[in-house]
Design an enzyme around this catalytic site. Structure first.
Site, mmCIF file in Angstrom:
data_model
loop_
_atom_site.group_PDB
_atom_site.id
_atom_site.type_symbol
_atom_site.label_atom_id
_atom_site.label_comp_id
_atom_site.label_asym_id
_atom_site.label_seq_id
_atom_site.Cartn_x
_atom_site.Cartn_y
_atom_site.Cartn_z
ATOM 1 N N CYS A 1 -5.397 -3.197 2.158
ATOM 2 C CA CYS A 1 -5.311 -3.221 3.625
ATOM 3 C C CYS A 1 -6.665 -3.403 4.304
ATOM 4 C CB CYS A 1 -4.604 -1.964 4.115
ATOM 5 S SG CYS A 1 -3.924 -2.134 5.799
ATOM 6 N N GLY B 1 23.469 8.600 27.112
ATOM 7 C CA GLY B 1 24.028 8.556 28.448
ATOM 8 C C GLY B 1 23.917 7.153 29.020
ATOM 9 N N LEU B 2 25.031 6.673 29.567
ATOM 10 C CA LEU B 2 25.076 5.318 30.124
ATOM 11 C C LEU B 2 25.230 5.439 31.635
ATOM 12 C CD1 LEU B 2 24.931 2.554 28.730
ATOM 13 C CD2 LEU B 2 27.424 2.461 28.813
ATOM 14 N N GLY C 1 24.530 2.911 34.022
ATOM 15 C CA GLY C 1 24.655 1.690 34.806
ATOM 16 C C GLY C 1 23.300 1.138 35.196
ATOM 17 N N LYS D 1 -9.269 2.045 -2.627
ATOM 18 C CA LYS D 1 -9.548 1.493 -1.305
ATOM 19 C C LYS D 1 -10.924 1.934 -0.813
ATOM 20 C CE LYS D 1 -7.306 1.251 3.300
ATOM 21 N NZ LYS D 1 -6.117 1.703 4.059
ATOM 22 N N GLU E 1 7.870 5.191 32.947
ATOM 23 C CA GLU E 1 8.299 6.518 33.386
ATOM 24 C C GLU E 1 7.574 7.617 32.624
ATOM 25 O OE1 GLU E 1 12.878 5.069 34.443
ATOM 26 O OE2 GLU E 1 12.446 6.163 32.591
ATOM 27 N N GLU F 1 0.839 -1.197 0.000
ATOM 28 C CA GLU F 1 0.000 0.000 0.000
ATOM 29 C C GLU F 1 0.881 1.255 0.000
ATOM 30 O OE1 GLU F 1 -3.544 1.811 2.900
ATOM 31 O OE2 GLU F 1 -2.278 0.157 3.568
#
Length: 590
Positions: A149, A331-332, A334, A107, A443, A41
């Site tokens: 679809c 950003g890492l 941990g 459609k 979050e 589509e």
């Protein structure tokens, strides 16, 4: 009849590039001996083109590209999705053959729910359509139905009209956005439609990422009994070849009188709503030849964690590639969320295109920082160590006179997150990198995020992934079952998975200090956000009333934050953004 289903990764607006993919698919189909090749589509423009459809020159460029494709199409019939500009705009399927646009199907059902907004852009077609395709002598022609679809998601017309008009194979070209588990749900639904209409169904799907939407591919062909006889892989391009026994459905209908038009419609109604398009000749000695039906059947990704991980990886890679980024940074900390995003980034792009920043503060434990370094080392990413405490001290000194007499509170916590966000954006500006944010759906739901802090970035990879699923994905990525992902085996330090989640913005902080346990919270959020359940209904399910009240209130209050969050990949049935549109100014509480 031999079909080719070109499961392609179109890019919205790249009409020339999409046309080239269609050309390659057509060539591959001819080389495979197919009589018909299907493309998804709106394959020519990509899906969804949104307000590009309101531009006359965009529609004109698509029409020109379609005419060029048609002029090159010989020796095969190609069904191509495109936006047709006529007296209005239609979501259409063009039948290309013999060097021209032979016919066009429009459609009928335009979805206008969830992520869909097709009634804003398109006029609906009026009826189903069938077309006869066969040898030049007109002996042994086969009747096919055309759908786009949603036309076949609905039981009944237009697919049923096409079957009653004699179609034993219904073609469906589609751009069907992904959520976890949808592929198998879709395949089972199409199997039921095939049984309902005693017709084979060929489903040709789009694949690839487009902003927040992901298309999983998973094209397939089911026979008139609902049996899957060919299936393409999930989450990658493929040209699926399938031989279809066109007479099996016709023979079955002789034994099922209820599938005859005369018993399903008033006398004289003929083909009911299905339009009979002019027939097509195929000068190919293969038409009608004896072949065993079917094609290759790709296995489904299992368990669901493998499927979702593959979806996130494709969505991330396509967002980066289609928007012209060469490199990403994150950003890492941990923690579990950044660990998952780092793994996805490296698996999608390669370690050489991923940088990580470790930004400890006075509240960062040595254990989390060591885990962050160990993960970066295992994945092979470039690492930037950026201490934020000196910057924080400068902020505190600058704000000291204004804050005098006030206790430390959430303000000082947010300052740390905003410093980190500024540092990541500085790296982005200096080197042209895309910042990946690491917040999850749990979050995002309750506003456990900081504006201009951890919300700052260009792409929110796990924005639609609940916290409990984040843990499951990390455990799966570390397991031996993830061998097909490639890359580094078991890269995540076990302590990241085992440690209690914490933002580490104050001493001895834990997420559960201010939130219900995530296994409880995610159940509440699933009911309140995705199932639209009231507080009373959630409490009646045995969920703690206090937790329900608190979570629902936080969800309602956090709408303004979610509006300012970067785009992210939809993997649930209802994601924030396109799926869920709530007013920011809203005093209603159920």
């Amino acid at each position: 009849m031999r079909l080719a289903l070109c499961q392609m990764n179109a890019t919205v607006g790249d009409i020339a590039g999409n046309a080239e993919r269609i050309r390659k698919g057509r060539v591959g189909a001819i080389e495979a001996g197919a009589q018909i090749v299907l493309f998804p589509e709106l394959a020519l423009t990509g899906y969804p083109p949104e307000d590009l459809l309101l531009r006359e020159h965009f529609l004109a460029d698509a029409a020109l590209a379609l005419r060029e494709l048609a002029s090159e199409t010989r020796g095969i019939v190609a069904v191509v999705g495109f936006p047709e500009r006529a007296e209005d705009v239609y979501n259409a399927a063009a039948v290309l053959a013999d060097g021209k646009i032979h016919s066009i199907y429009r459609k009928v059902f335009l979805p206008n729910y969830g992520v869909f907004d097709e009634e804003r852009y398109f006029q609906a077609g009026s009826a189903g359509a069938v077309i006869d395709i066969g040898p030049a002598d007109s002996q042994g022609s086969e009747r096919l139905g055309l759908t786009v679809c949603e036309d076949i998601w609905e039981p009944g017309p237009p697919a049923s009209d096409e079957a009653l008009a004699g179609a034993t194979l219904i073609l469906n070209i589609s751009a069907s956005p992904y959520h976890a588990g949808k592929g198998l749900e879709r395949e089972r639904m199409f199997a039921q439609r095939a049984r309902d209409n005693l017709a084979c169904v060929a489903f040709c799907a789009l694949v690839g990422g487009q902003d927040e939407l992901l298309f999983d591919g998973h094209s397939f062909v089911v026979d008139h009994t609902g049996k899957t006889i060919a299936r393409a892989a999930q989450f990658r391009e493929e040209l699926l070849i399938c031989d279809v026994d066109m007479q099996a459905a016709a023979a079955a209908r002789l034994r099922e009188a209820g599938h005859r038009a005369s018993t399903r419609s008033p006398i004289g109604a003929g083909t009911r709503g299905a339009t009979v398009l002019p027939g097509l000749s195929i000068d190919d000695e293969g038409v009608g030849a004896e072949r065993p039906p079917g094609g290759s059947i790709a296995p489904l990704l299992e368990p669901v964690e493998a499927e979702v991980y593959a979806a996130l990886k494709l969505g991330l890679r396509d967002y980066v590639e289609k928007n012209g980024f060469r490199h990403v940074v994150l950003g890492l900390s941990g923690g579990i969320d950044s660990a998952l995003v780092a793994c996805l980034a490296v698996d999608a792009l390669g370690a050489e295109r991923v940088s990580t920043a470790i930004m400890p503060s006075q509240f960062s434990s040595s254990a989390t920082q060591n885990d962050a370094r160990a993960l970066a080392s295992a994945l092979g990413t470039q690492v930037h160590e950026l201490e934020i405490e000196p910057v924080y001290d400068t902020y505190a000194q600058t704000l000291g006179p204004a804050f005098e007499g006030h206790e430390h509170d959430l303000t000082e916590e947010n300052l740390q997150a905003r410093i980190r966000g500024n540092l990541l954006m500085a790296l982005s500006n200096k080197f042209g990198w895309l910042v990946l944010t690491t917040g999850n759906k749990s979050e995002m739901s309750v506003g456990y995020t900081t504006l201009y802090g951890d919300l700052a970035g260009g792409f929110a990879v796990i924005k639609d992934v609940p916290k409990t699923l984040v843990y499951r994905l990390c455990r799966w990525r570390n397991s031996s079952d993830a061998a097909n992902v490639g890359g580094v085996p078991s890269p995540i330090p076990p302590t990241i998975i085992e440690r209690a989640p914490s933002a580490e913005l104050r001493a001895d902080q834990r997420d559960e200090d201010s939130l219900p346990p995530y296994d409880v919270l995610d159940r509440i959020l699933h009911g309140y956000v995705e199932r639209h359940l009231s507080r009373e209904q959630l409490i009646a399910q045995g969920l703690p009333a206090e937790d329900v009240e608190r979570a629902a209130r936080l969800v309602d209050l956090a709408e303004y934050k979610r509006r300012q969050a970067p785009p992210g990949i939809k993997v649930s049935e209802l994601a924030f953004g396109r799926d869920r549109r709530m007013p920011i100014t809203n005093r209603y509480r159920d």
